[in-house]
Scaffold this motif. Structure first.
Motif, PDB file in Angstrom:
ATOM      1  N   UNK A  76       0.837  -1.205   0.000  1.00 12.74           N
ATOM      2  CA  UNK A  76       0.000   0.000   0.000  1.00 12.74           C
ATOM      3  C   UNK A  76       0.862   1.241   0.000  1.00 12.74           C
ATOM      4  N   UNK A  77       0.359   2.241  -0.700  1.00 10.99           N
ATOM      5  CA  UNK A  77       1.031   3.532  -0.691  1.00 10.99           C
ATOM      6  C   UNK A  77       2.377   3.538  -1.379  1.00 10.99           C
ATOM      7  N   UNK A  78       2.597   2.593  -2.289  1.00 12.68           N
ATOM      8  CA  UNK A  78       3.873   2.619  -2.993  1.00 12.68           C
ATOM      9  C   UNK A  78       3.740   3.311  -4.350  1.00 12.68           C
ATOM     10  N   UNK A  79       2.569   3.861  -4.609  1.00  7.83           N
ATOM     11  CA  UNK A  79       2.410   4.699  -5.786  1.00  7.83           C
ATOM     12  C   UNK A  79       2.001   3.982  -7.050  1.00  7.83           C
ATOM     13  N   UNK A  80       1.401   2.838  -6.934  1.00  8.60           N
ATOM     14  CA  UNK A  80       1.001   2.075  -8.118  1.00  8.60           C
ATOM     15  C   UNK A  80      -0.042   2.826  -8.939  1.00  8.60           C
ATOM     16  N   UNK A  81      -1.153   3.143  -8.257  1.00  2.46           N
ATOM     17  CA  UNK A  81      -2.248   3.785  -8.950  1.00  2.46           C
ATOM     18  C   UNK A  81      -1.855   5.169  -9.438  1.00  2.46           C
ATOM     19  N   UNK A  82      -1.208   5.902  -8.559  1.00  7.82           N
ATOM     20  CA  UNK A  82      -0.832   7.256  -8.907  1.00  7.82           C
ATOM     21  C   UNK A  82       0.075   7.269 -10.134  1.00  7.82           C
ATOM     22  N   UNK A  83       1.065   6.392 -10.129  1.00  8.45           N
ATOM     23  CA  UNK A  83       1.970   6.344 -11.271  1.00  8.45           C
ATOM     24  C   UNK A  83       1.190   6.059 -12.548  1.00  8.45           C
ATOM     25  N   UNK A 143     -16.730   4.316 -25.301  1.00 15.72           N
ATOM     26  CA  UNK A 143     -17.688   5.090 -24.533  1.00 15.72           C
ATOM     27  C   UNK A 143     -17.952   6.394 -25.275  1.00 15.72           C
ATOM     28  N   UNK A 144     -18.847   7.192 -24.754  1.00 13.83           N
ATOM     29  CA  UNK A 144     -19.241   8.408 -25.441  1.00 13.83           C
ATOM     30  C   UNK A 144     -18.138   9.463 -25.433  1.00 13.83           C
ATOM     31  N   UNK A 145     -17.304   9.345 -24.428  1.00 13.65           N
ATOM     32  CA  UNK A 145     -16.265  10.364 -24.321  1.00 13.65           C
ATOM     33  C   UNK A 145     -15.009   9.951 -25.071  1.00 13.65           C
ATOM     34  N   UNK A 146     -14.210  10.924 -25.322  1.00 11.02           N
ATOM     35  CA  UNK A 146     -12.841  10.698 -25.774  1.00 11.02           C
ATOM     36  C   UNK A 146     -12.734   9.616 -26.838  1.00 11.02           C
ATOM     37  N   UNK A 147     -13.508   9.780 -27.835  1.00  7.80           N
ATOM     38  CA  UNK A 147     -13.553   8.749 -28.846  1.00  7.80           C
ATOM     39  C   UNK A 147     -12.189   8.466 -29.466  1.00  7.80           C
ATOM     40  N   UNK A 148     -11.377   9.477 -29.458  1.00  5.05           N
ATOM     41  CA  UNK A 148     -10.127   9.318 -30.200  1.00  5.05           C
ATOM     42  C   UNK A 148      -9.008   8.735 -29.356  1.00  5.05           C
ATOM     43  N   UNK A 149      -9.121   8.977 -28.075  1.00  6.52           N
ATOM     44  CA  UNK A 149      -7.953   8.647 -27.267  1.00  6.52           C
ATOM     45  C   UNK A 149      -7.814   7.149 -27.088  1.00  6.52           C
ATOM     46  N   UNK A 150      -6.668   6.769 -26.670  1.00  4.95           N
ATOM     47  CA  UNK A 150      -6.388   5.375 -26.395  1.00  4.95           C
ATOM     48  C   UNK A 150      -7.090   4.996 -25.102  1.00  4.95           C
ATOM     49  N   UNK A 151      -7.441   3.736 -25.031  1.00  2.00           N
ATOM     50  CA  UNK A 151      -8.134   3.310 -23.816  1.00  2.00           C
ATOM     51  C   UNK A 151      -7.398   2.162 -23.148  1.00  2.00           C
ATOM     52  N   UNK A 152      -7.508   2.113 -21.837  1.00  2.00           N
ATOM     53  CA  UNK A 152      -7.127   0.890 -21.122  1.00  2.00           C
ATOM     54  C   UNK A 152      -8.220   0.603 -20.104  1.00  2.00           C
ATOM     55  N   UNK A 153      -8.284  -0.656 -19.721  1.00  2.00           N
ATOM     56  CA  UNK A 153      -9.227  -1.037 -18.668  1.00  2.00           C
ATOM     57  C   UNK A 153      -8.424  -1.221 -17.399  1.00  2.00           C
ATOM     58  N   UNK A 154      -8.919  -0.648 -16.313  1.00  2.00           N
ATOM     59  CA  UNK A 154      -8.210  -0.769 -15.049  1.00  2.00           C
ATOM     60  C   UNK A 154      -9.028  -1.619 -14.089  1.00  2.00           C
TER      61      UNK A 154
END
Lengths: 546, 362, 320
Positions: A76-83, A143-154
């Motif tokens: 926990x708190x090692x910065x995984x999500x933030x990074x 999705x309706x937003x950001x049609x152009x951008x790249x996507x990842x699933x988290x």
């Protein structure tokens, strides 16, 4: 249908710009890093994440049926999500996150009803369904937003049902790889290696080519820097409410959070806002804080493990220091049993350690053997471990015996420990490597594979398996061979007899143990790797067991 | 997996090699086409299972030999699912309820209930098979001596309740741990271990069938080492053949790895009595446990090996200590504590004895 | 009934039908007969060793009382049957509230077999239940050890002690069964042997007889009976008891376990032998008996039979 969180980019910018001044927000969110440069994570790790994205997302489209999967593990708190978020923002990648249906609906009345009922009440099958739905739809339809951008699933919350049935999870991953249209990133908060091992056994990692990046606890130097940055920023933002923390406080915050940045920031906030006064006073009282005192201060703030570290408690019991003078003299014929009073009250030591009785007993037992001065003392001490286990198992509706068992063990041990003459103890404690649950699993496997030859494990293990191994019948299945290889050759065992050392500030995660409700614990614990940085260098001389 | 043990297992009551009188009893027992509940007990490898299967064959015909593995799922009151594998034919089902630990009670209750409910199907299926019609199915429960008290009481209730639709055959090593209420409701069948000469006879028979030339010295040696466990003896024979054929009379009989390991451990204990050695021995005990050797077996084996090398004057004390610790081990939850406790005690007693002996010598 | 008459356990088949049939519990029977005449019945507590006719007596009594209505008026519960007092309470409640009582007897009878296996809590709760339904229901508690029944329950019942049945009564009864079932095991010596094996327990004796009959259709030998009863041959026990060398005795114990005999049976037979032994000193006898108790306790707890018996072996050797 799942609520798909908006792109992190939006959330991040909004939270930083629009709501920055909101007092309601905790420092964690308010001072979240906005750029790669501000991340307290080691540069190499960030580069690793970036290059993975570059390989799998930016430069080329991956082959059909081979959706890439990335696994981020770390405490926990090692910065995984933030990074991940910062990098994604940087590269203009859109993140869709799966949320557990309970998390999502907890705002509605129905949701709270569920919560009262406990998480288990939520039908498990539907969680899995929900999960599968999301994971596929989310990847297939823009999705309706950001049609152009790249996507990842988290995926940050892995439904707990999968822990019990990892095969289902593996199947889900396989299907994702076959049909998914964008990369999948899984973040696993890694407090116990067993979870990672269960959900991502090496063969699955290989099969699905899952790339793993493991995050270490944040090094103290980086932590220092991050905290100072936050202090500077906070003093700008908060104004009068802000008390500048003293250096010693910062130091103790860094020391006590063991590389957990989130915890560090929380501690800092607590110390700088409101509660600060008390602490300042405390510090003033002892202006020339010795090493020992600063340690006391650390624990005062609310460190990760609120009171005693397991390491110290073990020391207190096993060294069992005594006062110099005998207070109660015994008559001549009982002189043998005369001892000065102990400096520590064992029950207190145990209580302050905040670990289960079971874990504590096992740790004591595992390490006591180094403290036996003679065979006589060894046998007396071992007797009390045996007795304690007996008392512990004795069924008693009033529950009186529960607390007595550990007392029996500790006091019996302290009474009978004799200092080894001329032998100095080398000052490390080790954790046992034997894992009861692993053995139980193996036993189950044995019965499954050889059911036709006998229904009792004892019979299988004691003669059928050893001889089958020697006879080597040609028609054994692979599964049967696996089992044979694991349990026949005791003499050439691969069990690691080298034990893992625990260091001063290791904290054990007993979650797994509690969930399973078994009496044996080891699988659930993982010794944190020693954090890099000089301050963490472990020296036995510094430890004062008094 | 056609080991000799399976290949030469007698399938009929008439073909059993020893306890012939008992075999004729069993034949008489099923002659009427019915069967009381049975409690079959005796040491490991004495042939309990062989006798049971032969009896069932006598009762139902060769259909009982067509075995299949089934996965059964039961649900506890708290909605926890328990899975257990069973071995069954159309006429019987074999299960080891102690597989599932403290949930054994649920398994017993649910299993018998299921059988009672589906029993009609079984009857019609059997009736087509002209002569044999049985209104019941046989349930073999193994290791009943390891069942919890709770499960044993449940078993005793279900025995009466479902007497119409099923007969129980309970298998265990010793009846001491089976509650009297169950014992009194079953016909006890004791299966003693075969004698050495009986084992030698069987080994010779197998050797002849396999056209092996088995020296009598080796056969004797195997029978001795097997300590009355016929299954083990036959396995030993086959293992010897794999290791070295043609046989030689002075060939070593192969012991299971864990047995040798325990023997070595006992030697280590005798060799040196220090805390450091205790630490090593403890590691070895952990090794054994993680290789699934049951703690009770470790205890028994270790004690026997130690006694062989212990002076008579302290033997009594050592056994008393062993009994104390072994008992606690069954009550407690951490076998290693008690095994270690015993080893430490042994070392202390042994040391004391040596010091005294030395003092007397002076 | 699907089950053929011949499969019916003899214990059930030859259970006394009327109070008069009850074998040899004269005292009890005479008191109960008085109750029958007056038509009133107190709560009952029957205690005594197993197989002395406790259950038979209450069932016969109930039959005498209710005749054909027997099934509706009597509820038989094994205390260890349905776990937890709540189940018992529920059953008793439903039972007591069933349709209005007709016939000359107003009350129903609830039989609680093996009442001594109930926990203290359950017994306390049972006391309340007894008081609540006292108008419509009589309870009959049956147990082996009266000391395991809590005093409040104890004081609410009329107690009847069932003595072990005299051998000649047992012999007569068994002989009757043998004649009816055409069992070839007749001589009174043989029957006495059987009774000795069954330790005076009628049920056990009858069960043994039936099992032996099933197995050997022609002639039953003493050997058969012994085998079925799981009794250890006297010479084996004798050898164990008199062995003076520890090593030989520990080995003997190993063989004993391999023979498949049950450890607690050995303890029972050793106990008899030790008590009957006139040559042994009292202190040594006491030490032996204490060890027997410890060993039995341990074995019941699941301890290894081999190690426990070897422990016993050491004590036996030291008593010589």
């Amino acid at each position: 249908m799942a609520k798909i969180s908006l792109g992190m980019k939006r959330k991040a910018t909004e939270s930083s710009n629009l709501e920055r001044n909101s007092e309601a927000q905790s420092w964690i969110d308010r001072f979240a890093p906005q750029s790669k440069e501000k991340l307290a994570v080691h540069k190499k790790k960030i580069e690793e994440v970036e290059s993975w994205f570059a390989r799998n997302l930016i430069s080329k489209k991956f082959e059909k049926g081979k959706a890439p999967i990335l696994l981020l593990v770390g405490p926990t708190g090692s910065g995984k999500t933030t990074s991940l978020r910062v990098v994604a923002q940087d590269l203009d990648i859109h993140i869709k996150e799966w949320l557990h249906p309970i998390t999502q609906e907890s705002n509605t009345a129905q949701g709270s009803a569920w919560r009262e009922g406990g998480q288990q009440d939520y039908p498990k099958e539907s969680v899995v369904e929900h999960f599968m739905d999301f994971i596929f739809q989310g990847s297939r339809y823009n999705s309706l937003f950001d049609n152009d951008s790249q996507r990842i699933i988290l995926l940050e919350e892995i439904p707990s049902i999968f822990l019990r049935k990892p095969e289902e999870f593996h199947e889900a991953l396989r299907r994702y790889q076959a049909f998914g249209r964008c990369p999948l990133v899984i973040i696993l908060c890694e407090t116990s290696s067993s979870r990672e091992f269960k959900l991502f056994p090496p063969e699955i990692k290989r099969e699905l080519q899952i790339h793993t990046i493991s995050f270490n606890p944040i090094a103290n130097t980086l932590l220092h820097k991050a905290i100072r940055d936050i202090i500077i920023e906070a003093s700008k933002v908060c104004g009068k409410n802000f008390t500048h923390p003293m250096d010693s406080v910062v130091e103790s915050v860094v020391q006590s959070c063991q590389g957990d940045l989130r915890l560090a920031v929380n501690l800092l906030e607590m110390n700088c806002m409101g509660t600060a006064k008390k602490l300042a006073n405390f510090e003033k009282k002892k202006p020339k804080a010795t090493k020992k005192d600063s340690k006391a201060a650390t624990t005062g703030i609310g460190a990760k493990d609120s009171s005693l570290y397991l390491f110290h408690s073990l020391g207190k019991i096993l060294y069992s220091k005594r006062e110099d003078k005998i207070i109660h003299e015994l008559p001549q014929h009982l002189k043998l049993y005369e001892r000065p009073p102990t400096k520590e009250v064992p029950e207190e030591v145990f209580e302050r350690t905040c670990v289960s009785q079971d874990l504590f007993t096992r740790m004591l037992e595992n390490n006591a053997v180094n403290f036996y001065g003679s065979v006589k003392s060894a046998s007396n001490c071992a007797e009390f471990f045996s007795l304690g286990d007996h008392v512990n198992a004795t069924w008693d509706p009033s529950g009186v015996l529960d607390s007595l068992a550990i007392s029996v063990t500790m006091r019996g041990l302290m009474f009978h420990l004799e200092k080894a003459k001329g032998k100095t103890h080398f000052g490390t404690f080790k954790k046992p490597t034997y894992d009861r649950r692993k053995t139980d699993d193996l036993a189950l496997q044995v019965r499954h594979e050889f059911l036709m030859h006998g229904t009792s494990t004892e019979m299988l293990v004691s003669d059928i398996l050893p001889y089958t191994f020697i006879i080597r019948p040609p028609d054994l299945s692979q599964g049967q061979w696996d089992v044979l290889n694991q349990c026949v050759l005791v003499r050439k065992s691969q069990m690691n007899t080298r034990q893992i050392e625990i260091s001063e500030k290791d904290v054990f995660d007993e979650d797994d143990e509690v969930r399973v409700g078994e009496t044996d614990f080891e699988a659930g614990e993982k010794v944190l790797e020693t954090v890099s940085g000089a301050a963490e260098e472990f020296e036995i001389e510094e430890i004062d067991f008094n | 997996m056609a080991l000799y043990v399976d290949k030469y297992r007698p399938k009929d009551l008439e073909k059993l090699d020893y306890h012939k009188k008992q075999a004729s009893w069993l034949k008489g027992l099923v002659n009427g086409g019915d069967l009381p509940h049975l409690l079959v007990y005796g040491p490991s490898g004495a042939g309990k299972k062989t006798r049971i299967m032969a009896t069932l064959k006598e009762l139902f015909g060769s259909g009982v030999e067509r075995l299949r593995i089934e996965q059964q799922v039961f649900t506890t009151q708290s909605k926890k699912k328990i899975e257990i594998r069973t071995l069954s034919s159309n006429y019987h089902i074999e299960v080891n309820p102690s597989d599932v630990g403290i949930q054994d009670r649920v398994v017993i209750q649910e299993l018998l209930k299921n059988i009672a409910q589906t029993q009609n199907v079984a009857v019609t299926a059997v009736q087509d098979d002209k002569e044999r019609k049985k209104a019941f199915k046989v349930v073999i429960l193994t290791e009943v001596d390891r069942l919890s008290r709770d499960a044993q009481h449940a078993l005793r209730r279900t025995m009466e309740k479902y007497m119409q639709s099923c007969r129980l055959i309970l298998v265990c090593n010793s009846t001491t741990k089976v509650i009297p209420a169950i014992r009194s409701r079953c016909l006890g069948i004791r299966v003693p271990a075969p004698s050495s000469s009986e084992i030698v006879g069987i080994l010779n028979y197998i050797a002849k069938k396999e056209s092996l030339n088995l020296p009598q010295e080796l056969a004797q040696k195997i029978a001795q080492s097997s300590t009355g466990n016929l299954r083990k003896a036959i396995l030993m024979l086959e293992a010897c053949r794999v290791k070295q054929y043609p046989f030689s009379a002075d060939q070593d009989v192969i012991l299971p790895d864990w047995e040798i390991y325990i023997r070595d451990t006992a030697n280590e204990i005798i060799k040196e009595q220090t805390p450091q050695k205790l630490f090593d021995v403890r590691q070895r005990l952990y090794e054994l446990l993680s290789h699934l050797v049951p703690p009770q077996l470790i205890f028994e084996e270790l004690l026997q090996r130690l006694l062989e090398k212990t002076d008579d004057s302290i033997k009594g004390r050592i056994i008393a200590e062993a009994a104390l610790y072994e008992h606690r081990m069954h009550l407690g939850s951490k076998p290693i504590f008690h095994l270690e406790g015993f080893v430490a005690k042994y070392m202390a007693v042994y040391c004391e004895y040596q010091e005294e002996a030395a003092a007397m010598f002076d | 009934m699907v089950r053929a008459e011949k499969d019916l356990p003899w214990v059930e088949k030859y259970r006394p039908r009327t109070v008069d049939d009850v074998a040899s519990q004269d005292e009890v029977v005479s008191v109960l007969k008085k109750c029958l005449q007056s038509g009133d019945l107190p709560h009952l507590l029957f205690f005594g060793p197993p197989g002395t006719g406790k259950t038979s007596t209450i069932l016969a009594l109930a039959r005498d009382l209710y005749g054909n209505e027997f099934r509706q008026k009597v509820l038989e519960l094994n205390a260890s049957d349905e776990r937890g007092i709540s189940v018992i309470r529920e059953k008793v409640k439903n039972f007591s509230q069933m349709t209005a009582n007709q016939g000359k007897i107003r009350y129903r009878i609830v039989i609680l077999d093996e009442a001594d296996s109930m926990t203290r809590d359950a017994q306390t709760a049972l006391r309340r239940t007894m008081e609540k339904y006292t108008k419509t229901t009589r309870f009959c508690l049956i147990c082996n050890y009266v000391t395991k029944i809590i005093p409040p329950l104890n004081s609410r019942c009329s107690k009847f002690r069932f003595r072990p049945l005299p051998t000649d009564v047992l012999v007569n009864k068994l002989d009757e069964i043998c004649t009816k079932e055409n069992v070839n095991f007749r001589g009174s010596d043989d029957l006495k042997f059987l009774i000795e094996l069954a330790e005076g327990d009628m049920r056990r004796a009858v069960t043994l007889l039936q099992s032996a009959h099933r197995i050997s259709a022609e002639k039953i030998t003493r050997e058969d009976i012994r085998n079925i009863a799981g009794v250890i041959p006297d010479n084996v026990v004798e050898q164990i008891y008199t062995e003076p060398v520890l090593d030989r005795l520990t080995k003997r114990m190993r063989d004993f376990v391999r023979e498949g005999y049950s450890g607690d049976q050995l303890l029972t037979q050793l106990l008899q032998m030790i008590i009957a032994d006139e040559r042994i000193e009292d202190t040594k006898r006491a030490a032996l008996l204490e060890k027997l108790a410890i060993v039995e306790h341990r074995m019941k707890d699941g301890a290894s039979e081999l190690i426990s018996l070897q422990d016993l072996a050491a004590t036996i050797v030291s008593s010589h």
